[in-house]
Design a protein around this motif. Structure first.
Motif, PDB file in Angstrom:
ATOM      1  N   CYS A 156       0.739  -1.289   0.054  1.00 54.71           N
ATOM      2  CA  CYS A 156       0.130  -0.002   0.025  1.00 54.71           C
ATOM      3  C   CYS A 156       0.958   1.216   0.135  1.00 54.71           C
ATOM      4  O   CYS A 156       1.881   1.341   0.578  1.00 54.71           O
ATOM      5  CB  CYS A 156      -0.799  -0.114   1.217  1.00 54.71           C
ATOM      6  SG  CYS A 156      -2.249   1.356   1.221  1.00 54.71           S
ATOM      7  N   GLU A 158      -0.545   4.330   0.503  1.00 56.53           N
ATOM      8  CA  GLU A 158      -0.949   5.306   1.328  1.00 56.53           C
ATOM      9  C   GLU A 158      -0.353   5.513   2.716  1.00 56.53           C
ATOM     10  O   GLU A 158       0.669   4.691   3.166  1.00 56.53           O
ATOM     11  CB  GLU A 158      -2.589   4.745   1.694  1.00 56.53           C
ATOM     12  CG  GLU A 158      -3.329   4.746   0.333  1.00 56.53           C
ATOM     13  CD  GLU A 158      -3.493   5.923  -0.310  1.00 56.53           C
ATOM     14  OE1 GLU A 158      -3.994   6.771   0.146  1.00 56.53           O
ATOM     15  OE2 GLU A 158      -3.118   6.018  -1.512  1.00 56.53           O
ATOM     16  N   ARG A 159      -0.660   6.597   3.359  1.00 58.87           N
ATOM     17  CA  ARG A 159       0.019   6.761   4.624  1.00 58.87           C
ATOM     18  C   ARG A 159      -0.966   7.098   5.650  1.00 58.87           C
ATOM     19  O   ARG A 159      -0.946   8.185   6.357  1.00 58.87           O
ATOM     20  CB  ARG A 159       1.243   7.897   4.514  1.00 58.87           C
ATOM     21  CG  ARG A 159       2.289   7.644   3.701  1.00 58.87           C
ATOM     22  CD  ARG A 159       3.350   6.857   4.717  1.00 58.87           C
ATOM     23  NE  ARG A 159       4.292   6.204   3.940  1.00 58.87           N
ATOM     24  CZ  ARG A 159       4.774   4.904   4.191  1.00 58.87           C
ATOM     25  NH1 ARG A 159       4.423   4.394   5.140  1.00 58.87           N
ATOM     26  NH2 ARG A 159       5.926   4.314   3.464  1.00 58.87           N
ATOM     27  N   CYS A 160      -1.974   6.280   5.845  1.00 62.19           N
ATOM     28  CA  CYS A 160      -2.863   6.577   6.994  1.00 62.19           C
ATOM     29  C   CYS A 160      -2.339   6.469   8.274  1.00 62.19           C
ATOM     30  O   CYS A 160      -1.216   5.699   8.658  1.00 62.19           O
ATOM     31  CB  CYS A 160      -4.063   5.691   7.135  1.00 62.19           C
ATOM     32  SG  CYS A 160      -4.841   5.448   5.379  1.00 62.19           S
ATOM     33  N   TYR A 162      -2.380   5.811  11.437  1.00 69.62           N
ATOM     34  CA  TYR A 162      -2.813   4.785  12.396  1.00 69.62           C
ATOM     35  C   TYR A 162      -2.172   3.336  12.013  1.00 69.62           C
ATOM     36  O   TYR A 162      -2.253   2.284  12.663  1.00 69.62           O
ATOM     37  CB  TYR A 162      -4.287   4.611  12.747  1.00 69.62           C
ATOM     38  CG  TYR A 162      -5.028   4.596  11.414  1.00 69.62           C
ATOM     39  CD1 TYR A 162      -5.241   3.318  10.923  1.00 69.62           C
ATOM     40  CD2 TYR A 162      -5.802   5.512  10.984  1.00 69.62           C
ATOM     41  CE1 TYR A 162      -5.976   2.791  10.038  1.00 69.62           C
ATOM     42  CE2 TYR A 162      -6.572   5.273   9.942  1.00 69.62           C
ATOM     43  CZ  TYR A 162      -6.650   4.175   9.334  1.00 69.62           C
ATOM     44  OH  TYR A 162      -7.262   3.979   8.083  1.00 69.62           O
ATOM     45  N   CYS A 163      -1.784   3.430  10.606  1.00 67.69           N
ATOM     46  CA  CYS A 163      -1.555   1.896  10.121  1.00 67.69           C
ATOM     47  C   CYS A 163      -0.390   1.381   9.675  1.00 67.69           C
ATOM     48  O   CYS A 163       0.646   2.118   9.392  1.00 67.69           O
ATOM     49  CB  CYS A 163      -2.555   2.084   8.705  1.00 67.69           C
ATOM     50  SG  CYS A 163      -2.376   0.300   7.935  1.00 67.69           S
ATOM     51  N   VAL A 165       0.461  -1.081   7.801  1.00 67.82           N
ATOM     52  CA  VAL A 165       0.669  -1.734   6.492  1.00 67.82           C
ATOM     53  C   VAL A 165       1.814  -1.279   5.497  1.00 67.82           C
ATOM     54  O   VAL A 165       2.364  -2.126   5.284  1.00 67.82           O
ATOM     55  CB  VAL A 165      -0.838  -1.883   5.981  1.00 67.82           C
ATOM     56  CG1 VAL A 165      -0.922  -2.424   4.519  1.00 67.82           C
ATOM     57  CG2 VAL A 165      -1.670  -2.740   6.602  1.00 67.82           C
ATOM     58  N   PRO A 166       1.717   0.130   5.515  1.00 70.13           N
ATOM     59  CA  PRO A 166       2.791   0.385   4.203  1.00 70.13           C
ATOM     60  C   PRO A 166       4.393   0.014   4.983  1.00 70.13           C
ATOM     61  O   PRO A 166       5.273  -0.438   4.318  1.00 70.13           O
ATOM     62  CB  PRO A 166       2.682   1.958   4.326  1.00 70.13           C
ATOM     63  CG  PRO A 166       1.104   2.099   4.648  1.00 70.13           C
ATOM     64  CD  PRO A 166       0.877   0.983   5.746  1.00 70.13           C
ATOM     65  N   GLN A 200      -4.783  -4.399  -0.461  1.00 74.31           N
ATOM     66  CA  GLN A 200      -5.118  -3.512   0.696  1.00 74.31           C
ATOM     67  C   GLN A 200      -5.948  -2.398   0.426  1.00 74.31           C
ATOM     68  O   GLN A 200      -6.650  -1.802   0.942  1.00 74.31           O
ATOM     69  CB  GLN A 200      -3.586  -3.338   1.298  1.00 74.31           C
ATOM     70  CG  GLN A 200      -3.648  -3.173   2.569  1.00 74.31           C
ATOM     71  CD  GLN A 200      -3.299  -4.675   3.354  1.00 74.31           C
ATOM     72  OE1 GLN A 200      -2.699  -5.301   2.719  1.00 74.31           O
ATOM     73  NE2 GLN A 200      -3.970  -4.830   4.125  1.00 74.31           N
ATOM     74  N   HIS A 244     -11.003   1.925  -1.424  1.00 71.52           N
ATOM     75  CA  HIS A 244     -10.479   3.237  -0.708  1.00 71.52           C
ATOM     76  C   HIS A 244     -11.465   4.523  -1.185  1.00 71.52           C
ATOM     77  O   HIS A 244     -11.437   4.670  -2.323  1.00 71.52           O
ATOM     78  CB  HIS A 244      -9.186   3.321  -0.734  1.00 71.52           C
ATOM     79  CG  HIS A 244      -8.607   4.284   0.135  1.00 71.52           C
ATOM     80  ND1 HIS A 244      -9.008   5.382   0.181  1.00 71.52           N
ATOM     81  CD2 HIS A 244      -7.637   4.277   1.027  1.00 71.52           C
ATOM     82  CE1 HIS A 244      -8.392   6.242   1.149  1.00 71.52           C
ATOM     83  NE2 HIS A 244      -7.337   5.600   1.603  1.00 71.52           N
ATOM     84  N   ARG A 283      -6.512  10.262   5.523  1.00 67.58           N
ATOM     85  CA  ARG A 283      -7.666   9.403   4.669  1.00 67.58           C
ATOM     86  C   ARG A 283      -7.574   9.915   3.162  1.00 67.58           C
ATOM     87  O   ARG A 283      -7.953   9.208   2.196  1.00 67.58           O
ATOM     88  CB  ARG A 283      -8.741   9.053   5.370  1.00 67.58           C
ATOM     89  CG  ARG A 283      -8.721   8.068   6.610  1.00 67.58           C
ATOM     90  CD  ARG A 283      -8.338   6.674   6.154  1.00 67.58           C
ATOM     91  NE  ARG A 283      -9.180   6.083   5.409  1.00 67.58           N
ATOM     92  CZ  ARG A 283      -9.072   4.770   4.849  1.00 67.58           C
ATOM     93  NH1 ARG A 283      -7.956   4.167   5.077  1.00 67.58           N
ATOM     94  NH2 ARG A 283     -10.170   4.319   4.330  1.00 67.58           N
TER      95      ARG A 283
HETATM   96  S1  SF4 Z   1      -5.575   1.805   6.222  1.00 71.39           S
HETATM   97 FE1  SF4 Z   1      -5.674   0.843   4.282  1.00 71.39          FE
HETATM   98  S2  SF4 Z   1      -5.103   2.471   2.865  1.00 71.39           S
HETATM   99 FE2  SF4 Z   1      -4.493   3.250   4.915  1.00 71.39          FE
HETATM  100  S3  SF4 Z   1      -2.329   2.702   4.882  1.00 71.39           S
HETATM  101 FE3  SF4 Z   1      -3.253   1.018   5.805  1.00 71.39          FE
HETATM  102  S4  SF4 Z   1      -3.490  -0.680   4.359  1.00 71.39           S
HETATM  103 FE4  SF4 Z   1      -3.190   1.735   3.300  1.00 71.39          FE
END
Ligand code: SF4
Length: 451
Positions: A156, A158-160, A162-163, A165-166, A200, A244, A283
């Motif tokens: 992913c 994105e740079r949310c 709280y997340c 994943v990246p 994702q 998204h 977001r």
């Molecule tokens: S919440 Fe989803 S879109 Fe946002 S950074 Fe995490 S994986 Fe990526």
């Protein structure tokens, strides 16, 4: 000849992780190992971990601690930690639990066989460096014989705030449409009926791919991909996740309405109903934009099912802002909503902010939101009463052997009387006689002789 090694896989977290676990189990099968239900009977235990929720991480450590003790008595036990905790903790995990043999980030899932070879040759291995994911050549071992997940994009961009994943899954890497289609065709031949395409951020699909395919077609977007794979033989239903709101297009909505195999079910996380919080979360859309998407879906497909994810108690969330989330849920009336109280994840910007909320406030808001969600879901379920729904039969009801269970197009779990062996993988018309917030009961509309 020695007995085959027995393995046990424990999966935490999201659908991406479940798909990775299936892939890794497929590799273990190919290595001649045999899956066992009981971890204590296994010679190899693989924990595929998740850092999204704090308690999942705690659970990993507690499971791991127990098996690390067993390893002291049984040194040939192999312990593998894969997934996001592995990626994030890396060698630190080895310091905490030195009995672990292999630590591997999610990008390394396809390399399990090769990494295990190093382990069986006596090494302790940490594989967390970023890699370019080569095309999957592994055969996943699917948990279901009827529905399957197929990854279309990893990572992913994105740079949310709280997340994790990246950080743990790396940058976006789309698979080629031809490879996705080939995997789906194989699944169709094996008797699978429903496929969920996974990413994702699935709307990012194709951005990183070169312009066109060998036959000159341009397949840049997820919408194009849906059209390209839609007619795969044997596959009757298509779903996809996760959408998204920032990138979700009207074109996709119209394409879903047009393609008969695509289920009228959308999973579009909104996370918060308040614009300031959405901004703090990074977001990239507003509440108004989200509601516009929902309106468009409903104007094109009035009966579409809607689900989403939401977070309460994000740093700085005021009571009024939380009420904006309640208001959005009330307005949309989701069929299902995955809710979570915010928990700070290491390595994410929001974890460092000082305006964290206390646990009591978060717990209270979560409870209030869940209450509304259940009420709305029950209202949404009502519309099915007396209707005939097409249900794809996926399994026996584990709580009632006289019943089978499956899902409607809108993804409502539905139970009805029938013999699973006779109905497996069939799409049956079912008249709905009873509704609950998140499931339905009905009666099959065809004579038993047909089944
Ligand atoms: S919440 Fe989803 S879109 Fe946002 S950074 Fe995490 S994986 Fe990526």
């Amino acid at each position: 000849m020695s007995a085959p090694r027995r393995y046990h896989v424990v999966t935490f977290g999201c659908q991406m992780n479940k798909a990775d676990s299936e892939r890794m189990a497929g590799i273990l099968d190919d290595l001649g190992m045999v899956a066992v239900e009981e971890p204590d009977e296994a010679d190899l235990i693989l924990y595929n971990t998740c850092t999204i929720r704090d308690n999942a991480e705690q659970k990993v450590y507690s499971y791991l601690g127990k098996q690390a003790k067993r390893k002291q008595q049984q040194p040939d036990l192999t312990l593998v930690v894969a997934g996001c905790v592995a990626q994030q903790e890396g060698e630190q995990l080895l310091r905490r639990v030195p009995e672990v043999d292999l630590i591997m980030g999610p990008q390394h899932a396809n390399r399990l066989g090769e990494l295990l070879e190093q382990v069986f040759n006596g090494s302790q291995v940490v594989a967390t460096e970023p890699v370019h994911i080569l095309e999957d050549i592994t055969k996943p071992r699917r948990e279901s014989e009827i529905t399957a997940w197929v990854n279309v994009i990893y990572g992913c961009n994105e740079r949310c705030t709280y997340c994790v994943v990246p950080n743990v899954r790396g940058v976006e890497q789309s698979r080629y449409p031809q490879d996705i289609r080939r995997e789906m065709e194989e699944l169709g031949r094996q008797g699978y009926r429903e496929i969920t395409l996974l990413g994702q951020n699935i709307d990012a699909y194709g951005r990183d791919l070169p312009g066109s395919t060998a036959d000159g077609r341009h397949l840049h977007t997820f919408t194009d991909l849906l059209r390209y794979v839609h007619d795969v033989e044997g596959i009757e239903r298509l779903r996809f996740a996760t959408s998204h709101p920032r990138y979700f297009t009207e074109r996709l909505i119209h394409t879903c309405a047009e393609l008969p195999k695509v289920c009228e079910h959308f999973h579009i996380p909104f996370q918060s109903g308040d614009n300031e919080l959405l901004k703090a979360m990074g977001r990239g859309y507003t509440r108004e934009k989200y509601l516009r998407i929902i309106d468009t879906i409903r104007s094109v497909m009035p009966d579409a099912s809607l689900s989403a994810d939401a977070i309460v108690g994000f740093p700085g969330e005021t009571e009024a802002q939380f009420e904006q989330t309640l208001d959005l849920v009330d307005r949309v009336g989701f069929d299902q909503l995955n809710t979570a109280a915010y928990s700070p994840r290491p390595g994410t910007p929001a974890a460092l902010w000082e305006n964290q909320l206390d646990e009591e406030t978060k717990g209270d808001r979560l409870q209030r939101l869940n209450h509304l969600v259940a009420q709305k879901a029950a209202e949404r379920s009502q519309r099915y009463l007396g209707r005939t729904e097409l249900v794809l039969v996926e399994a026996q009801n584990p709580k009632n052997a006289a019943q089978v269970m499956g899902r409607t197009e809108g993804n409502r779990l539905t139970f009805f009387e029938g013999d699973f062996e006779a109905l497996r993988g069939q799409i049956m018309p079912v008249k709905i006689t009873e509704t609950r917030a998140f499931s339905l009961t009905g009666e099959r509309l065809v004579p038993a002789a047909i089944a």
